[in-house]
Design a protein around this motif. Structure first.
Motif, PDB file in Angstrom:
ATOM      1  N   LEU A 153       0.824  -1.212   0.000  1.00 60.30           N
ATOM      2  CA  LEU A 153       0.000   0.000   0.000  1.00 60.30           C
ATOM      3  C   LEU A 153       0.857   1.260   0.000  1.00 60.30           C
ATOM      4  N   PHE A 154       1.974   1.214   0.742  1.00 58.39           N
ATOM      5  CA  PHE A 154       2.813   2.408   0.921  1.00 58.39           C
ATOM      6  C   PHE A 154       4.275   2.052   0.637  1.00 58.39           C
ATOM      7  N   PRO A 155       4.591   1.739  -0.617  1.00 62.88           N
ATOM      8  CA  PRO A 155       5.946   1.258  -0.926  1.00 62.88           C
ATOM      9  C   PRO A 155       7.051   2.270  -0.663  1.00 62.88           C
ATOM     10  N   ASP A 156       6.722   3.550  -0.681  1.00 65.51           N
ATOM     11  CA  ASP A 156       7.746   4.566  -0.454  1.00 65.51           C
ATOM     12  C   ASP A 156       7.801   5.040   0.995  1.00 65.51           C
ATOM     13  N   LYS A 157       6.873   4.587   1.817  1.00 63.84           N
ATOM     14  CA  LYS A 157       6.810   5.079   3.196  1.00 63.84           C
ATOM     15  C   LYS A 157       7.123   3.981   4.215  1.00 63.84           C
ATOM     16  N   ILE A 158       6.699   2.759   3.963  1.00 65.53           N
ATOM     17  CA  ILE A 158       6.964   1.663   4.898  1.00 65.53           C
ATOM     18  C   ILE A 158       8.092   0.840   4.287  1.00 65.53           C
ATOM     19  N   ILE A 159       9.295   1.083   4.819  1.00 68.30           N
ATOM     20  CA  ILE A 159      10.505   0.646   4.112  1.00 68.30           C
ATOM     21  C   ILE A 159      11.199  -0.546   4.759  1.00 68.30           C
ATOM     22  N   GLY A 160      10.790  -0.925   5.971  1.00 70.55           N
ATOM     23  CA  GLY A 160      11.505  -2.011   6.626  1.00 70.55           C
ATOM     24  C   GLY A 160      10.778  -2.494   7.858  1.00 70.55           C
ATOM     25  N   ILE A 161      11.363  -3.497   8.476  1.00 69.39           N
ATOM     26  CA  ILE A 161      10.803  -4.041   9.715  1.00 69.39           C
ATOM     27  C   ILE A 161      11.939  -4.488  10.631  1.00 69.39           C
ATOM     28  N   LYS A 162      11.751  -4.201  11.902  1.00 64.74           N
ATOM     29  CA  LYS A 162      12.541  -4.835  12.954  1.00 64.74           C
ATOM     30  C   LYS A 162      11.664  -5.960  13.494  1.00 64.74           C
ATOM     31  N   ASP A 163      12.056  -7.191  13.212  1.00 63.36           N
ATOM     32  CA  ASP A 163      11.220  -8.319  13.611  1.00 63.36           C
ATOM     33  C   ASP A 163      11.814  -9.022  14.831  1.00 63.36           C
ATOM     34  N   ALA A 164      11.074  -8.977  15.925  1.00 64.73           N
ATOM     35  CA  ALA A 164      11.472  -9.669  17.149  1.00 64.73           C
ATOM     36  C   ALA A 164      10.404 -10.686  17.537  1.00 64.73           C
ATOM     37  N   SER A 165       9.803 -11.290  16.510  1.00 62.43           N
ATOM     38  CA  SER A 165       8.785 -12.314  16.760  1.00 62.43           C
ATOM     39  C   SER A 165       9.404 -13.638  17.173  1.00 62.43           C
ATOM     40  N   GLY A 166      10.683 -13.838  16.846  1.00 60.69           N
ATOM     41  CA  GLY A 166      11.333 -15.114  17.098  1.00 60.69           C
ATOM     42  C   GLY A 166      11.064 -16.151  16.025  1.00 60.69           C
ATOM     43  N   ASP A 167      10.292 -15.798  15.002  1.00 55.24           N
ATOM     44  CA  ASP A 167       9.914 -16.716  13.931  1.00 55.24           C
ATOM     45  C   ASP A 167      10.772 -16.413  12.704  1.00 55.24           C
ATOM     46  N   LEU A 168      11.801 -17.216  12.485  1.00 54.34           N
ATOM     47  CA  LEU A 168      12.737 -16.952  11.398  1.00 54.34           C
ATOM     48  C   LEU A 168      12.113 -17.144  10.022  1.00 54.34           C
ATOM     49  N   SER A 169      11.031 -17.907   9.939  1.00 53.95           N
ATOM     50  CA  SER A 169      10.397 -18.106   8.638  1.00 53.95           C
ATOM     51  C   SER A 169       9.832 -16.809   8.081  1.00 53.95           C
ATOM     52  N   PHE A 182      13.241  -4.799   0.492  1.00 54.34           N
ATOM     53  CA  PHE A 182      12.562  -4.413   1.724  1.00 54.34           C
ATOM     54  C   PHE A 182      13.545  -4.666   2.842  1.00 54.34           C
ATOM     55  N   CYS A 183      13.740  -3.687   3.700  1.00 55.11           N
ATOM     56  CA  CYS A 183      14.796  -3.728   4.713  1.00 55.11           C
ATOM     57  C   CYS A 183      14.352  -4.573   5.909  1.00 55.11           C
ATOM     58  N   GLN A 184      14.872  -5.779   5.984  1.00 57.50           N
ATOM     59  CA  GLN A 184      14.530  -6.669   7.094  1.00 57.50           C
ATOM     60  C   GLN A 184      15.673  -6.694   8.096  1.00 57.50           C
ATOM     61  N   LEU A 185      15.352  -6.319   9.313  1.00 62.19           N
ATOM     62  CA  LEU A 185      16.323  -6.252  10.396  1.00 62.19           C
ATOM     63  C   LEU A 185      15.873  -7.155  11.530  1.00 62.19           C
ATOM     64  N   SER A 186      16.788  -7.949  12.038  1.00 62.96           N
ATOM     65  CA  SER A 186      16.467  -8.780  13.194  1.00 62.96           C
ATOM     66  C   SER A 186      16.289  -7.898  14.423  1.00 62.96           C
ATOM     67  N   GLY A 187      15.365  -8.284  15.284  1.00 61.53           N
ATOM     68  CA  GLY A 187      15.215  -7.620  16.568  1.00 61.53           C
ATOM     69  C   GLY A 187      15.711  -8.472  17.709  1.00 61.53           C
ATOM     70  N   ASP A 188      16.310  -9.612  17.388  1.00 60.34           N
ATOM     71  CA  ASP A 188      16.831 -10.543  18.390  1.00 60.34           C
ATOM     72  C   ASP A 188      18.292 -10.824  18.069  1.00 60.34           C
ATOM     73  N   ASP A 189      19.201 -10.360  18.915  1.00 58.45           N
ATOM     74  CA  ASP A 189      20.628 -10.556  18.654  1.00 58.45           C
ATOM     75  C   ASP A 189      20.981 -12.018  18.441  1.00 58.45           C
ATOM     76  N   GLU A 190      20.421 -12.899  19.262  1.00 57.53           N
ATOM     77  CA  GLU A 190      20.810 -14.301  19.190  1.00 57.53           C
ATOM     78  C   GLU A 190      20.315 -14.986  17.914  1.00 57.53           C
ATOM     79  N   LEU A 191      19.371 -14.366  17.202  1.00 65.51           N
ATOM     80  CA  LEU A 191      18.850 -14.939  15.955  1.00 65.51           C
ATOM     81  C   LEU A 191      19.359 -14.205  14.721  1.00 65.51           C
ATOM     82  N   SER A 192      20.248 -13.258  14.912  1.00 63.91           N
ATOM     83  CA  SER A 192      20.682 -12.448  13.781  1.00 63.91           C
ATOM     84  C   SER A 192      21.456 -13.270  12.745  1.00 63.91           C
ATOM     85  N   LEU A 193      22.227 -14.243  13.176  1.00 60.85           N
ATOM     86  CA  LEU A 193      22.988 -15.057  12.223  1.00 60.85           C
ATOM     87  C   LEU A 193      22.056 -15.819  11.281  1.00 60.85           C
TER      88      LEU A 193
END
Length: 293
Positions: A153-169, A182-193
Protein backbone atom coordinates in the motif's frame (compact mmCIF):
# COMPACT_ATOMS: atom_id res chain seq x y z
CA UNK A 1 17.82 1.44 3.28
CA UNK A 2 19.45 0.44 6.55
CA UNK A 3 21.79 -2.46 7.23
CA UNK A 4 24.50 -3.66 9.57
CA UNK A 5 24.77 -3.21 13.33
CA UNK A 6 22.25 -0.70 14.64
CA UNK A 7 22.16 -0.24 18.43
CA UNK A 8 18.87 0.44 20.14
CA UNK A 9 20.52 2.98 22.40
CA UNK A 10 20.11 3.08 26.15
CA UNK A 11 19.06 6.37 27.69
CA UNK A 12 21.68 7.13 30.35
CA UNK A 13 20.36 8.46 33.65
CA UNK A 14 22.16 10.14 36.51
CA UNK A 15 20.41 11.34 39.68
CA UNK A 16 17.04 10.65 38.08
CA UNK A 17 17.61 12.82 35.00
CA UNK A 18 18.82 12.15 31.47
CA UNK A 19 22.62 12.30 31.45
CA UNK A 20 23.10 14.33 28.28
CA UNK A 21 26.90 14.34 28.40
CA UNK A 22 27.02 10.55 28.72
CA UNK A 23 24.48 10.10 25.92
CA UNK A 24 26.48 12.28 23.55
CA UNK A 25 29.61 10.33 24.42
CA UNK A 26 27.75 7.05 23.83
CA UNK A 27 26.68 8.24 20.36
CA UNK A 28 30.27 9.17 19.50
CA UNK A 29 31.58 5.79 20.68
CA UNK A 30 28.98 3.92 18.68
CA UNK A 31 29.80 5.76 15.47
CA UNK A 32 33.56 5.35 15.98
CA UNK A 33 33.07 1.62 16.60
CA UNK A 34 31.29 0.97 13.31
CA UNK A 35 27.58 1.13 14.11
CA UNK A 36 25.77 1.92 10.87
CA UNK A 37 22.71 3.72 12.29
CA UNK A 38 21.31 4.66 15.70
CA UNK A 39 17.92 4.11 17.34
CA UNK A 40 17.08 6.44 20.22
CA UNK A 41 13.91 5.97 22.27
CA UNK A 42 13.28 2.32 21.53
CA UNK A 43 12.42 -0.33 24.10
CA UNK A 44 16.05 -0.45 25.26
CA UNK A 45 15.98 3.34 25.62
CA UNK A 46 13.21 3.05 28.24
CA UNK A 47 10.96 5.23 26.09
CA UNK A 48 7.92 4.14 28.09
CA UNK A 49 9.31 5.93 31.16
CA UNK A 50 10.16 9.18 29.37
CA UNK A 51 7.90 12.21 29.28
CA UNK A 52 7.13 13.56 25.81
CA UNK A 53 9.57 16.39 26.47
CA UNK A 54 12.31 13.94 27.45
CA UNK A 55 11.50 11.65 24.53
CA UNK A 56 11.94 14.51 22.09
CA UNK A 57 15.08 15.72 23.85
CA UNK A 58 16.74 12.31 23.42
CA UNK A 59 15.87 12.21 19.71
CA UNK A 60 17.16 15.77 19.21
CA UNK A 61 20.44 15.07 21.01
CA UNK A 62 21.01 11.89 19.03
CA UNK A 63 20.46 13.67 15.70
CA UNK A 64 22.69 16.57 16.75
CA UNK A 65 25.51 14.35 17.94
CA UNK A 66 25.34 11.97 14.98
CA UNK A 67 25.66 15.06 12.75
CA UNK A 68 24.85 13.14 9.60
CA UNK A 69 27.65 10.59 10.07
CA UNK A 70 25.10 7.77 10.38
CA UNK A 71 21.30 7.76 10.00
CA UNK A 72 19.02 8.10 13.02
CA UNK A 73 15.90 5.92 13.21
CA UNK A 74 13.87 7.61 15.95
CA UNK A 75 11.66 5.50 18.18
CA UNK A 76 8.19 6.97 17.70
CA UNK A 77 5.84 4.18 18.71
CA UNK A 78 2.84 4.47 20.99
CA UNK A 79 -0.35 2.60 21.76
CA UNK A 80 -2.07 5.83 20.68
CA UNK A 81 -1.98 6.68 16.97
CA UNK A 82 -2.13 10.43 17.58
CA UNK A 83 0.84 10.27 19.94
CA UNK A 84 2.86 8.20 17.48
CA UNK A 85 2.15 10.80 14.79
CA UNK A 86 3.19 13.59 17.15
CA UNK A 87 6.53 11.85 17.83
CA UNK A 88 7.06 11.32 14.10
CA UNK A 89 6.38 14.95 13.30
CA UNK A 90 8.88 16.07 15.95
CA UNK A 91 11.51 13.57 14.79
CA UNK A 92 11.15 14.81 11.22
CA UNK A 93 11.45 18.43 12.35
CA UNK A 94 14.87 17.83 13.94
CA UNK A 95 16.29 15.79 11.08
CA UNK A 96 15.75 12.13 11.92
CA UNK A 97 16.00 9.83 8.90
CA UNK A 98 13.20 7.38 9.71
CA UNK A 99 10.83 6.36 12.48
CA UNK A 100 10.78 3.01 14.27
CA UNK A 101 7.11 2.42 15.09
CA UNK A 102 6.10 -0.47 17.33
CA UNK A 103 2.77 -2.23 17.05
CA UNK A 104 0.32 -0.53 19.42
CA UNK A 105 0.58 -2.21 22.80
CA UNK A 106 -2.05 -2.82 25.50
CA UNK A 107 -4.94 -2.00 23.15
CA UNK A 108 -4.50 -5.31 21.28
CA UNK A 109 -5.84 -4.13 17.91
CA UNK A 110 -6.87 -6.66 15.26
CA UNK A 111 -4.92 -6.85 12.01
CA UNK A 112 -7.42 -4.40 10.47
CA UNK A 113 -6.59 -1.98 13.28
CA UNK A 114 -2.87 -2.35 12.62
CA UNK A 115 -3.40 -1.58 8.94
CA UNK A 116 -5.48 1.49 9.85
CA UNK A 117 -2.88 2.65 12.42
CA UNK A 118 0.14 2.39 10.14
CA UNK A 119 -1.80 3.69 7.14
CA UNK A 120 -2.73 6.82 9.08
CA UNK A 121 0.91 7.39 9.99
CA UNK A 122 2.12 6.73 6.45
CA UNK A 123 -0.37 9.22 5.00
CA UNK A 124 0.14 11.97 7.54
CA UNK A 125 3.85 11.95 8.44
CA UNK A 126 6.85 12.68 6.26
CA UNK A 127 9.26 10.15 7.75
CA UNK A 128 9.68 6.67 6.30
CA UNK A 129 8.56 3.97 8.72
CA UNK A 130 10.38 0.89 9.99
CA UNK A 131 7.75 -1.39 11.50
CA UNK A 132 8.62 -2.91 14.86
CA UNK A 133 7.07 -6.27 15.67
CA UNK A 134 7.70 -7.54 19.19
CA UNK A 135 4.63 -9.54 20.26
CA UNK A 136 6.36 -10.70 23.45
CA UNK A 137 5.94 -7.14 24.71
CA UNK A 138 2.95 -5.81 22.77
CA UNK A 139 0.84 -9.02 22.63
CA UNK A 140 -0.31 -7.86 19.19
CA UNK A 141 1.54 -9.56 16.33
CA UNK A 142 2.02 -7.82 12.97
CA UNK A 143 1.36 -10.91 10.88
CA UNK A 144 3.33 -11.45 7.64
CA UNK A 145 0.29 -10.87 5.43
CA UNK A 146 -0.30 -7.55 7.18
CA UNK A 147 3.32 -6.50 6.69
CA UNK A 148 3.11 -7.33 2.98
CA UNK A 149 -0.21 -5.49 2.60
CA UNK A 150 1.17 -2.38 4.29
CA UNK A 151 4.35 -2.31 2.22
CA UNK A 152 2.43 -2.79 -1.00
CA UNK A 153 0.00 0.00 0.00
CA UNK A 154 2.81 2.41 0.92
CA UNK A 155 5.95 1.26 -0.93
CA UNK A 156 7.75 4.57 -0.45
CA UNK A 157 6.81 5.08 3.20
CA UNK A 158 6.96 1.66 4.90
CA UNK A 159 10.50 0.65 4.11
CA UNK A 160 11.50 -2.01 6.63
CA UNK A 161 10.80 -4.04 9.72
CA UNK A 162 12.54 -4.83 12.95
CA UNK A 163 11.22 -8.32 13.61
CA UNK A 164 11.47 -9.67 17.15
CA UNK A 165 8.78 -12.31 16.76
CA UNK A 166 11.33 -15.11 17.10
CA UNK A 167 9.91 -16.72 13.93
CA UNK A 168 12.74 -16.95 11.40
CA UNK A 169 10.40 -18.11 8.64
CA UNK A 170 9.04 -14.57 8.48
CA UNK A 171 12.17 -13.29 6.76
CA UNK A 172 11.27 -15.45 3.77
CA UNK A 173 7.53 -14.77 4.14
CA UNK A 174 8.19 -11.04 3.85
CA UNK A 175 10.68 -11.42 1.01
CA UNK A 176 8.37 -13.64 -1.03
CA UNK A 177 5.25 -11.58 -0.29
CA UNK A 178 6.77 -8.21 -1.11
CA UNK A 179 8.81 -9.27 -4.10
CA UNK A 180 11.32 -6.42 -4.08
CA UNK A 181 13.84 -4.73 -1.82
CA UNK A 182 12.56 -4.41 1.72
CA UNK A 183 14.80 -3.73 4.71
CA UNK A 184 14.53 -6.67 7.09
CA UNK A 185 16.32 -6.25 10.40
CA UNK A 186 16.47 -8.78 13.19
CA UNK A 187 15.22 -7.62 16.57
CA UNK A 188 16.83 -10.54 18.39
CA UNK A 189 20.63 -10.56 18.65
CA UNK A 190 20.81 -14.30 19.19
CA UNK A 191 18.85 -14.94 15.95
CA UNK A 192 20.68 -12.45 13.78
CA UNK A 193 22.99 -15.06 12.22
CA UNK A 194 20.22 -17.30 10.83
CA UNK A 195 18.08 -14.26 9.99
CA UNK A 196 20.90 -12.84 7.87
CA UNK A 197 21.34 -16.20 6.16
CA UNK A 198 17.63 -16.11 5.28
CA UNK A 199 17.80 -12.61 3.82
CA UNK A 200 17.86 -10.07 6.65
CA UNK A 201 20.45 -7.31 6.32
CA UNK A 202 21.28 -6.43 9.91
CA UNK A 203 20.08 -6.13 13.47
CA UNK A 204 18.59 -3.43 15.67
CA UNK A 205 20.58 -4.64 18.61
CA UNK A 206 20.70 -4.59 22.39
CA UNK A 207 24.18 -6.11 22.61
CA UNK A 208 25.69 -3.53 20.24
CA UNK A 209 25.37 -0.94 23.01
CA UNK A 210 28.18 -2.61 24.93
CA UNK A 211 29.98 -4.49 22.11
CA UNK A 212 29.62 -2.17 19.12
CA UNK A 213 32.88 -3.15 17.45
CA UNK A 214 32.24 -6.90 17.61
CA UNK A 215 28.64 -6.50 16.47
CA UNK A 216 29.76 -4.36 13.52
CA UNK A 217 32.39 -6.93 12.56
CA UNK A 218 29.80 -9.71 12.79
CA UNK A 219 27.35 -7.88 10.52
CA UNK A 220 30.12 -7.04 8.07
CA UNK A 221 31.10 -10.72 7.84
CA UNK A 222 27.47 -11.65 7.15
CA UNK A 223 27.22 -9.00 4.43
CA UNK A 224 30.30 -10.52 2.77
CA UNK A 225 28.74 -14.01 3.01
CA UNK A 226 31.68 -15.02 5.20
CA UNK A 227 29.60 -17.09 7.54
CA UNK A 228 32.60 -18.94 8.97
CA UNK A 229 33.90 -15.62 10.32
CA UNK A 230 30.38 -14.58 11.35
CA UNK A 231 30.00 -17.79 13.36
CA UNK A 232 33.36 -17.22 15.04
CA UNK A 233 32.33 -13.72 16.18
CA UNK A 234 28.84 -14.89 17.07
CA UNK A 235 30.31 -17.53 19.38
CA UNK A 236 32.11 -14.75 21.28
CA UNK A 237 28.92 -12.69 21.56
CA UNK A 238 26.38 -15.44 22.16
CA UNK A 239 26.54 -15.62 25.98
CA UNK A 240 26.30 -11.82 26.09
CA UNK A 241 23.13 -11.84 23.98
CA UNK A 242 21.44 -14.00 26.60
CA UNK A 243 22.96 -12.24 29.61
CA UNK A 244 21.25 -9.02 28.47
CA UNK A 245 17.94 -10.64 29.46
CA UNK A 246 18.90 -12.38 32.68
CA UNK A 247 16.80 -9.70 34.41
CA UNK A 248 14.34 -7.11 33.11
CA UNK A 249 15.90 -5.30 30.15
CA UNK A 250 17.75 -2.97 29.94
CA UNK A 251 18.96 -3.35 33.53
CA UNK A 252 21.61 -6.01 32.70
CA UNK A 253 22.77 -3.95 29.72
CA UNK A 254 23.15 -0.83 31.82
CA UNK A 255 25.11 -2.82 34.38
CA UNK A 256 27.35 -4.12 31.55
CA UNK A 257 27.93 -0.58 30.27
CA UNK A 258 28.81 0.60 33.78
CA UNK A 259 31.46 -2.15 33.94
CA UNK A 260 32.98 -1.19 30.59
CA UNK A 261 32.77 2.62 30.96
CA UNK A 262 33.07 4.62 34.16
CA UNK A 263 31.08 7.47 32.58
CA UNK A 264 27.90 5.38 32.44
CA UNK A 265 25.80 4.27 35.40
CA UNK A 266 23.49 1.29 35.79
CA UNK A 267 20.53 3.54 36.71
CA UNK A 268 17.13 2.58 35.34
CA UNK A 269 13.72 4.13 35.97
CA UNK A 270 10.91 2.60 37.94
CA UNK A 271 9.19 0.21 37.55
CA UNK A 272 12.55 -1.25 36.53
CA UNK A 273 15.24 -1.75 39.15
CA UNK A 274 18.98 -2.47 38.85
CA UNK A 275 19.62 -6.07 37.88
CA UNK A 276 19.98 -8.78 40.50
CA UNK A 277 23.16 -10.52 41.60
CA UNK A 278 22.65 -13.56 39.36
CA UNK A 279 22.26 -11.33 36.31
CA UNK A 280 25.38 -9.37 37.25
CA UNK A 281 27.38 -12.61 37.44
CA UNK A 282 26.05 -13.71 34.04
CA UNK A 283 26.95 -10.33 32.53
CA UNK A 284 30.44 -10.37 34.03
CA UNK A 285 31.10 -13.89 32.71
CA UNK A 286 29.77 -12.97 29.26
CA UNK A 287 31.88 -9.81 29.09
CA UNK A 288 34.98 -11.85 29.88
CA UNK A 289 34.01 -14.49 27.30
CA UNK A 290 33.61 -11.77 24.66
CA UNK A 291 36.98 -10.26 25.59
CA UNK A 292 35.44 -7.00 26.74
CA UNK A 293 36.71 -7.24 30.33
Amino acid sequence: MFSGSIPALVTPFRDGAIDEAAFRRLVDWQIASGSTALVPCGTTGEASTLSNEEHHKVIRICVEQAAGKVPVIAGCGSNDTASALMHMEYAASVGADAALVVAPYYNRPAQAGLIAHFSHLARNADLPIVLYNVPGRTVTDIEPETVCDLVNLFPDKIIGIKDASGDLSRVVDHRMGIGRDFCQLSGDDELSLPANAAGAVGCISVTANVAPGLCAQFQDACARNDFAEARRINDRLYPLHYAMFEDASPAPLKYALSQVHDWLTDAVRLPLTPCNAAARRAVDDALVHAGLL
